[in-house]
Design a protein around this motif. Structure first.
Motif, PDB file in Angstrom:
ATOM      1  N   HIS A 211       0.859  -1.190   0.000  1.00 48.35           N
ATOM      2  CA  HIS A 211       0.000   0.000   0.000  1.00 48.35           C
ATOM      3  C   HIS A 211       0.889   1.232   0.000  1.00 48.35           C
ATOM      4  O   HIS A 211       1.697   1.422   0.892  1.00 48.35           O
ATOM      5  N   GLY A 212       0.717   2.070  -1.017  1.00 48.68           N
ATOM      6  CA  GLY A 212       1.475   3.315  -1.110  1.00 48.68           C
ATOM      7  C   GLY A 212       2.563   3.234  -2.152  1.00 48.68           C
ATOM      8  O   GLY A 212       3.336   2.263  -2.195  1.00 48.68           O
ATOM      9  N   GLU A 213       2.604   4.245  -3.044  1.00 51.54           N
ATOM     10  CA  GLU A 213       3.662   4.338  -4.044  1.00 51.54           C
ATOM     11  C   GLU A 213       3.938   5.799  -4.322  1.00 51.54           C
ATOM     12  O   GLU A 213       3.089   6.662  -4.089  1.00 51.54           O
ATOM     13  N   ALA A 214       5.135   6.079  -4.823  1.00 56.07           N
ATOM     14  CA  ALA A 214       5.493   7.449  -5.195  1.00 56.07           C
ATOM     15  C   ALA A 214       6.716   7.397  -6.089  1.00 56.07           C
ATOM     16  O   ALA A 214       7.470   6.415  -6.110  1.00 56.07           O
ATOM     17  N   THR A 215       6.915   8.492  -6.833  1.00 51.75           N
ATOM     18  CA  THR A 215       8.088   8.638  -7.690  1.00 51.75           C
ATOM     19  C   THR A 215       8.830   9.900  -7.304  1.00 51.75           C
ATOM     20  O   THR A 215       8.210  10.945  -7.052  1.00 51.75           O
ATOM     21  N   SER A 216      10.144   9.805  -7.251  1.00 53.97           N
ATOM     22  CA  SER A 216      11.007  10.964  -7.023  1.00 53.97           C
ATOM     23  C   SER A 216      12.203  10.830  -7.946  1.00 53.97           C
ATOM     24  O   SER A 216      12.920   9.823  -7.898  1.00 53.97           O
ATOM     25  N   GLY A 217      12.401  11.833  -8.812  1.00 53.96           N
ATOM     26  CA  GLY A 217      13.484  11.720  -9.791  1.00 53.96           C
ATOM     27  C   GLY A 217      13.248  10.525 -10.688  1.00 53.96           C
ATOM     28  O   GLY A 217      12.167  10.339 -11.255  1.00 53.96           O
ATOM     29  N   THR A 220      11.023   4.998  -8.539  1.00 54.67           N
ATOM     30  CA  THR A 220       9.673   4.776  -8.018  1.00 54.67           C
ATOM     31  C   THR A 220       9.765   3.799  -6.864  1.00 54.67           C
ATOM     32  O   THR A 220      10.473   2.785  -6.944  1.00 54.67           O
ATOM     33  N   ALA A 221       9.070   4.107  -5.765  1.00 53.54           N
ATOM     34  CA  ALA A 221       9.079   3.253  -4.582  1.00 53.54           C
ATOM     35  C   ALA A 221       7.670   2.773  -4.287  1.00 53.54           C
ATOM     36  O   ALA A 221       6.698   3.514  -4.462  1.00 53.54           O
ATOM     37  N   ILE A 222       7.569   1.529  -3.831  1.00 52.09           N
ATOM     38  CA  ILE A 222       6.288   0.919  -3.464  1.00 52.09           C
ATOM     39  C   ILE A 222       6.451   0.376  -2.053  1.00 52.09           C
ATOM     40  O   ILE A 222       7.407  -0.343  -1.754  1.00 52.09           O
ATOM     41  N   ALA A 223       5.516   0.712  -1.173  1.00 54.77           N
ATOM     42  CA  ALA A 223       5.636   0.351   0.238  1.00 54.77           C
ATOM     43  C   ALA A 223       5.069  -1.040   0.499  1.00 54.77           C
ATOM     44  O   ALA A 223       3.993  -1.398   0.019  1.00 54.77           O
ATOM     45  N   CYS A 224       5.807  -1.807   1.296  1.00 57.60           N
ATOM     46  CA  CYS A 224       5.417  -3.160   1.685  1.00 57.60           C
ATOM     47  C   CYS A 224       5.559  -3.302   3.204  1.00 57.60           C
ATOM     48  O   CYS A 224       6.151  -2.445   3.872  1.00 57.60           O
ATOM     49  N   ALA A 225       5.065  -4.394   3.743  1.00 57.40           N
ATOM     50  CA  ALA A 225       5.234  -4.661   5.166  1.00 57.40           C
ATOM     51  C   ALA A 225       6.691  -4.935   5.512  1.00 57.40           C
ATOM     52  O   ALA A 225       7.108  -4.760   6.659  1.00 57.40           O
TER      53      ALA A 225
END
Length: 399
Positions: A211-217, A220-225
């Motif tokens: 749950h949760g993702e974002a891009t910077s530069g 891209t990161a995706i959040a996991c437990a």
């Protein structure tokens, strides 16, 4: 109907065109505010406080915008629809300067229906909408949507089962979540990479309770437990796992924002903490304790070293992402307790150039804070329960 802000910008444009090569600099910012209970979006000129228009939705919406700043997208989960509003502000990049074009905001005819839309993700001009009630991702070109053609070209990826998922456009590829029902959660357990023909490429990249993702530069990161999935690459995505270090307390990230100008990620971590993440560093995670529970947070795209966090005691905090310290705080509202349902009306933050806008639903206000002094500058009354908010605008030349 002619609006004061539009008349002012039109007058500036006419003045700027008075002579050959003559140009004037214009700054225009607009706030788009969704109501918590009513199916409407109010467009406000930040300079004059004039209500430019009120747009009727099918149900209360969650608002998103993209780096183009040309539209506001309203995700209406209860109405099974995602629609768009033209911001009326367009900035053309000419290298050494930008030209700004200002017009009235307007509803865009094109909309994308589907059962229970939730996640909205834009990546390099492509928009992915995930419909939890179907487990289907629908991808569209943002430019096609902006063109207003009601018959949008939509590509669909069926992940196989309804779940609380997400999809991320990646050029010819798409990252989309996978769900294996286990009776305990509707959260996905990983992502697959799909090619342009919607065929899976490779194996599942495991990401429990994703749950949760974002891009910077270019990251891209995706959040996991268990940590973050990190995706890079200009062709097929290259995906690695960045685990949480043992130094972090028990918990995980479930909401991510990507830094603009500086490459970093800001995520929640438990009810009263946030974490700064730089995947390129050996010590990638920095935990920041907050004075009380967090309500909302946002990054500053114009002053990249700052982010802002609103806490339940009614305070707005300025976080220096370089030092990892809270630099300034200001009390803006009465307390908004985080006890009770997550969906209760609570403040939300948007950054508009040199100003920070914070909704105060129970008072019917938007508080405007000067980002330089970090002091309250003024309040803008908004009818109803002003809730979700986005800011669109900038500066440019008129000719």
């Amino acid at each position: 109907m002619r609006y004061p802000a539009l008349l002012a910008c039109t007058a500036l444009t006419l003045m700027a065109g008075a002579g050959p090569g003559f140009a004037d600099d214009v700054t225009a910012w607009r706030l788009f505010v969704a109501d918590h209970a009513a199916a409407k979006v109010t467009a406000i000129d930040l300079g004059t406080h004039a209500t430019l228009d009120t747009f009727v939705l099918e149900s209360p919406g969650v608002l998103y915008t993209t780096p183009s700043n040309q539209a506001v997208y309203a995700v209406q989960g209860a109405a099974n629809l995602v629609s768009a509003i033209s911001s009326g502000i367009e900035i053309e990049d000419h290298g050494d300067h930008g030209d700004i074009h200002v017009a009235a905001p307007a509803a865009i005819a094109a909309a994308v229906p589907g059962e229970k839309p939730v996640h909205f993700v834009e990546h390099h001009g492509e928009i992915a909408l995930f419909y939890d009630g179907e487990g289907v991702a629908r991808l569209v070109s943002e430019q096609d949507w902006l063109d207003g053609n009601a018959d949008l070209a939509i590509r669909e990826i069926d992940t196989g089962a309804p779940h609380h998922g997400v999809a991320i456009p990646w050029g010819k590829y798409t990252l989309a979540t996978d769900f294996a029902p286990n009776g305990e959660t509707t959260r996905p357990q990983g992502v697959f990479v799909y090619d342009a023909q919607n065929a899976k490429v490779g194996d599942l990249y495991e990401c429990p309770l994703l749950h949760g993702e974002a891009t910077s530069g270019n990251i891209t990161a995706i959040a996991c437990a268990t940590g973050l999935l990190i995706a890079t690459g200009s062709g097929a995505p290259e995906i690695t796992h960045l685990p949480y270090p043992a130094s972090l307390p028990e918990g995980n990230v479930s909401t991510l924002l990507g830094g603009v100008g500086l490459q970093y990620f800001l995520g929640n971590y438990g009810p009263d903490k946030v974490v700064l993440i730089d995947p390129t560093e050996a010590d990638a995670f920095r935990l920041i304790e907050l004075p009380t529970r967090r309500v909302h947070f946002a990054v500053d795209p114009q002053q990249p070293k700052f982010a802002y966090i609103f806490t339940e005691d009614g305070k707005l905090h300025q976080l220096n992402v370089l030092s990892g310290q809270i630099a300034k705080s200001i009390t803006l509202t009465e307390p908004y307790s985080m006890d009770g349902e997550w969906s209760l009306p609570r403040p939300r933050i948007a950054v508009a150039g040199n100003e920070i806008a914070v909704t105060d639903p129970l008072k019917g206000l938007v508080h405007i804070v000067d980002a330089s002094t970090f002091e309250l500058d003024r309040d803008i009354p908004v009818e109803g329960l002003p809730y979700n908010i986005v800011a669109i605008g900038g500066s440019g030349a008129t000719h």
